[in-house]
Design a protein around this motif. Structure first.
Motif, PDB file in Angstrom:
ATOM      1  N   ASN A 197     -14.251   9.623 -14.620  1.00 60.54           N
ATOM      2  CA  ASN A 197     -14.888   8.467 -13.976  1.00 60.54           C
ATOM      3  C   ASN A 197     -16.236   8.157 -14.604  1.00 60.54           C
ATOM      4  N   ASP A 198     -16.959   9.202 -15.012  1.00 65.25           N
ATOM      5  CA  ASP A 198     -18.254   8.966 -15.676  1.00 65.25           C
ATOM      6  C   ASP A 198     -18.062   8.226 -17.003  1.00 65.25           C
TER       7      ASP A 198
ATOM      8  N   LYS B  54     -11.117  18.449  -9.907  1.00 65.50           N
ATOM      9  CA  LYS B  54     -12.137  17.499  -9.417  1.00 65.50           C
ATOM     10  C   LYS B  54     -13.184  17.224 -10.494  1.00 65.50           C
ATOM     11  N   THR B  55     -13.575  18.293 -11.205  1.00 64.71           N
ATOM     12  CA  THR B  55     -14.617  18.103 -12.222  1.00 64.71           C
ATOM     13  C   THR B  55     -14.097  17.221 -13.362  1.00 64.71           C
TER      14      THR B  55
ATOM     15  N   THR C  55     -14.232  13.719 -12.247  1.00 68.06           N
ATOM     16  CA  THR C  55     -15.611  13.200 -12.279  1.00 68.06           C
ATOM     17  C   THR C  55     -15.983  12.799 -13.708  1.00 68.06           C
TER      18      THR C  55
END
Ligand code: URA
Length: 221
Positions: free
Chosen positions: A42-43, A35-36, A39
């Motif tokens: 996506n960032d 998940k990280t 993220t």
């Protein structure tokens, strides 16, 4: 020169203690690496934080096991990587794949990334602004994956991550302090090995040190 560990057993015990503390939640919050990483990806998005976005084809995020014990970090994508969006897929990458195989592993067992996510035109050296802008994302990837060992491939990656201008010839051959839970082992870049095959023995020595640190068994031939 940065802090180095000369006693591998002491170093292994230290890393193991840190890892137990971390896993028990005492040291730092434990996060889900998949998940990280999502993220962070996506960032980054369609990153236009520096001029390399104007000339790149693909942003090369990094690839491999999100829970890898070993992470390889190179300099920046080259032509093949820029066209395919994957790290180390050209000739140097094929040699890296062979090195990983000699350690008894595949590319899916480790994680491979670069200091920069986009190709510098004509493979020129990354400039300080590009490193400053891009490296926080690599740091977040390393924190998410939480490897025991980061292997810095080549002068540029080793000097950037250890914040030193000591030559790769002097940095390699040792495990350097990197984070509380991870050490950094510098070695020669596979592209350099293609030009100087005489240096293969040194790289193999470094890989054997990594295998000892990780308790990886030598594969039977
Ligand atoms: N060289 C690097 O440093 N990284 C790559 O991904 C490919 C070649």
């Amino acid at each position: 020169m940065s802090d180095v560990y000369d006693d591998l057993n002491q170093l292994k015990a230290h890393l193991e203690r840190q890892r137990e503390l971390k896993n028990s939640g005492v040291l730092l919050e434990k996060t889900d690496p998949v998940k990280t990483l999502e993220t962070i990806f996506n960032d980054l998005g369609d990153c236009k934080r520096c001029n390399l976005s104007k000339t790149r084809n693909y942003l090369v995020f990094g690839k491999g096991n999100p829970e890898a014990e070993l992470m390889f970090v190179g300099e920046a994508p080259g032509r093949d990587e820029d066209l395919q969006g994957e790290p180390f897929v050209g000739r140097a990458g094929q040699l890296l794949t062979k090195i990983i195989a000699a350690m008894g592993k595949t590319r899916d067992d480790v994680y491979i990334a670069n200091i920069l996510k986009c190709r510098p035109p004509e493979n020129r050296n990354p400039n300080p602004d590009e490193i400053k802008t891009c490296s926080p994302f690599l740091k977040r990837q390393i924190a998410a994956i939480n490897p025991k060992v980061v292997c810095a491939l080549g002068t540029f990656a080793a000097q950037t991550m250890l914040n030193t201008d000591t030559t790769i010839g002097r940095l390699r051959g040792r495990a350097h302090h990197f984070t509380e839970t991870c050490v950094l082992v510098p070695t020669y870049h596979p592209a350099y090995l293609l030009r100087s095959p005489g240096k293969k023995k040194e790289v193999w020595d470094d890989m054997q040190m990594i295998m000892k640190l990780l308790d990886w068994k030598m594969p039977s031939r």
